[in-house]
Design a protein around this motif. Structure first.
Motif, PDB file in Angstrom:
ATOM      1  N   THR A 136      -4.502   2.556 -10.042  1.00 57.62           N
ATOM      2  CA  THR A 136      -3.508   1.867  -9.214  1.00 57.62           C
ATOM      3  C   THR A 136      -2.157   2.558  -9.324  1.00 57.62           C
ATOM      4  O   THR A 136      -1.437   2.694  -8.327  1.00 57.62           O
ATOM      5  CB  THR A 136      -3.400   0.394  -9.639  1.00 57.62           C
ATOM      6  N   GLN A 137      -1.792   3.003 -10.521  1.00 55.89           N
ATOM      7  CA  GLN A 137      -0.504   3.685 -10.689  1.00 55.89           C
ATOM      8  C   GLN A 137      -0.476   5.015  -9.945  1.00 55.89           C
ATOM      9  O   GLN A 137       0.548   5.380  -9.375  1.00 55.89           O
ATOM     10  CB  GLN A 137      -0.189   3.924 -12.168  1.00 55.89           C
ATOM     11  N   GLU A 138      -1.585   5.727  -9.944  1.00 56.62           N
ATOM     12  CA  GLU A 138      -1.649   6.985  -9.198  1.00 56.62           C
ATOM     13  C   GLU A 138      -1.520   6.724  -7.703  1.00 56.62           C
ATOM     14  O   GLU A 138      -0.854   7.478  -7.004  1.00 56.62           O
ATOM     15  CB  GLU A 138      -2.970   7.708  -9.494  1.00 56.62           C
ATOM     16  N   LEU A 139      -2.146   5.638  -7.234  1.00 54.35           N
ATOM     17  CA  LEU A 139      -2.034   5.290  -5.818  1.00 54.35           C
ATOM     18  C   LEU A 139      -0.595   4.935  -5.465  1.00 54.35           C
ATOM     19  O   LEU A 139      -0.094   5.322  -4.412  1.00 54.35           O
ATOM     20  CB  LEU A 139      -2.966   4.124  -5.473  1.00 54.35           C
ATOM     21  N   GLN A 140       0.077   4.212  -6.354  1.00 57.08           N
ATOM     22  CA  GLN A 140       1.481   3.860  -6.126  1.00 57.08           C
ATOM     23  C   GLN A 140       2.335   5.114  -6.022  1.00 57.08           C
ATOM     24  O   GLN A 140       3.190   5.228  -5.143  1.00 57.08           O
ATOM     25  CB  GLN A 140       2.014   2.983  -7.275  1.00 57.08           C
ATOM     26  N   ALA A 141       2.095   6.068  -6.913  1.00 56.55           N
ATOM     27  CA  ALA A 141       2.861   7.316  -6.903  1.00 56.55           C
ATOM     28  C   ALA A 141       2.608   8.099  -5.621  1.00 56.55           C
ATOM     29  O   ALA A 141       3.543   8.626  -5.011  1.00 56.55           O
ATOM     30  CB  ALA A 141       2.508   8.152  -8.129  1.00 56.55           C
ATOM     31  N   GLN A 142       1.355   8.176  -5.212  1.00 51.09           N
ATOM     32  CA  GLN A 142       1.023   8.887  -3.976  1.00 51.09           C
ATOM     33  C   GLN A 142       1.637   8.196  -2.764  1.00 51.09           C
ATOM     34  O   GLN A 142       2.120   8.858  -1.842  1.00 51.09           O
ATOM     35  CB  GLN A 142      -0.489   8.980  -3.799  1.00 51.09           C
ATOM     36  N   LEU A 143       1.641   6.867  -2.791  1.00 52.30           N
ATOM     37  CA  LEU A 143       2.226   6.115  -1.687  1.00 52.30           C
ATOM     38  C   LEU A 143       3.722   6.398  -1.575  1.00 52.30           C
ATOM     39  O   LEU A 143       4.237   6.645  -0.479  1.00 52.30           O
ATOM     40  CB  LEU A 143       1.976   4.622  -1.871  1.00 52.30           C
ATOM     41  N   ARG A 190      -1.577   7.907   8.570  1.00 55.46           N
ATOM     42  CA  ARG A 190      -2.944   7.454   8.277  1.00 55.46           C
ATOM     43  C   ARG A 190      -3.233   7.457   6.777  1.00 55.46           C
ATOM     44  O   ARG A 190      -3.941   6.575   6.283  1.00 55.46           O
ATOM     45  CB  ARG A 190      -3.949   8.316   9.016  1.00 55.46           C
ATOM     46  N   ASP A 191      -2.694   8.434   6.044  1.00 56.97           N
ATOM     47  CA  ASP A 191      -2.872   8.447   4.593  1.00 56.97           C
ATOM     48  C   ASP A 191      -2.201   7.233   3.955  1.00 56.97           C
ATOM     49  O   ASP A 191      -2.742   6.625   3.024  1.00 56.97           O
ATOM     50  CB  ASP A 191      -2.309   9.736   3.995  1.00 56.97           C
ATOM     51  N   ILE A 192      -1.029   6.870   4.459  1.00 63.41           N
ATOM     52  CA  ILE A 192      -0.340   5.680   3.955  1.00 63.41           C
ATOM     53  C   ILE A 192      -1.204   4.445   4.194  1.00 63.41           C
ATOM     54  O   ILE A 192      -1.368   3.594   3.313  1.00 63.41           O
ATOM     55  CB  ILE A 192       1.045   5.529   4.619  1.00 63.41           C
ATOM     56  N   ALA A 193      -1.775   4.346   5.376  1.00 64.58           N
ATOM     57  CA  ALA A 193      -2.629   3.201   5.706  1.00 64.58           C
ATOM     58  C   ALA A 193      -3.863   3.155   4.806  1.00 64.58           C
ATOM     59  O   ALA A 193      -4.263   2.079   4.356  1.00 64.58           O
ATOM     60  CB  ALA A 193      -3.040   3.261   7.163  1.00 64.58           C
ATOM     61  N   ARG A 194      -4.450   4.310   4.512  1.00 71.39           N
ATOM     62  CA  ARG A 194      -5.625   4.357   3.635  1.00 71.39           C
ATOM     63  C   ARG A 194      -5.277   3.836   2.249  1.00 71.39           C
ATOM     64  O   ARG A 194      -6.013   3.032   1.664  1.00 71.39           O
ATOM     65  CB  ARG A 194      -6.158   5.779   3.520  1.00 71.39           C
ATOM     66  N   GLU A 207       5.307   9.041  -2.594  1.00 74.65           N
ATOM     67  CA  GLU A 207       5.461  10.425  -2.139  1.00 74.65           C
ATOM     68  C   GLU A 207       5.250  10.539  -0.628  1.00 74.65           C
ATOM     69  O   GLU A 207       6.015  11.207   0.074  1.00 74.65           O
ATOM     70  CB  GLU A 207       4.462  11.314  -2.880  1.00 74.65           C
ATOM     71  N   LEU A 208       4.239   9.852  -0.125  1.00 73.95           N
ATOM     72  CA  LEU A 208       3.957   9.891   1.311  1.00 73.95           C
ATOM     73  C   LEU A 208       5.053   9.195   2.118  1.00 73.95           C
ATOM     74  O   LEU A 208       5.407   9.644   3.208  1.00 73.95           O
ATOM     75  CB  LEU A 208       2.605   9.250   1.607  1.00 73.95           C
ATOM     76  N   LEU A 209       5.595   8.109   1.585  1.00 76.93           N
ATOM     77  CA  LEU A 209       6.682   7.428   2.287  1.00 76.93           C
ATOM     78  C   LEU A 209       7.925   8.320   2.370  1.00 76.93           C
ATOM     79  O   LEU A 209       8.613   8.345   3.389  1.00 76.93           O
ATOM     80  CB  LEU A 209       7.009   6.103   1.603  1.00 76.93           C
ATOM     81  N   ARG A 210       8.190   9.059   1.296  1.00 78.28           N
ATOM     82  CA  ARG A 210       9.311  10.007   1.315  1.00 78.28           C
ATOM     83  C   ARG A 210       9.070  11.112   2.342  1.00 78.28           C
ATOM     84  O   ARG A 210       9.967  11.499   3.089  1.00 78.28           O
ATOM     85  CB  ARG A 210       9.518  10.628  -0.061  1.00 78.28           C
TER      86      ARG A 210
END
Length: 66
Positions: A11-18, A48-52, A20-23
């Motif tokens: 979950t923490q990795e997903l938060q970090a990726q999210l 689409r990556d953000i939505a996934r 990064e993608l939002l930036r």
């Protein structure tokens, strides 16, 4: 990114990726506004990556970890 690859992340990795993608999405919007966007197709991919990621996080929150 594929959904199966994302499901293996914590979950923490997903938060970090999210984050990064939002930036990246913000930066792409700024580039589009100034006319400097070189890859318009990247905006669609980031969206689409953000939505996934958000979908996988919602599934985990609901308790459906398939």
């Amino acid at each position: 990114m594929k959904a199966n690859e994302l499901r293996t992340n914590s979950t923490q990795e997903l938060q970090a990726q999210l984050m990064e993608l939002l930036r990246e999405q913000f930066n792409l919007r700024m580039q589009r506004g100034t006319g400097q966007l070189s890859k318009p197709s990247r905006m669609k991919a980031v969206r689409r990556d953000i939505a996934r990621i958000k979908t996988i996080m919602a599934e985990r929150k609901a308790g459906r970890t398939s």
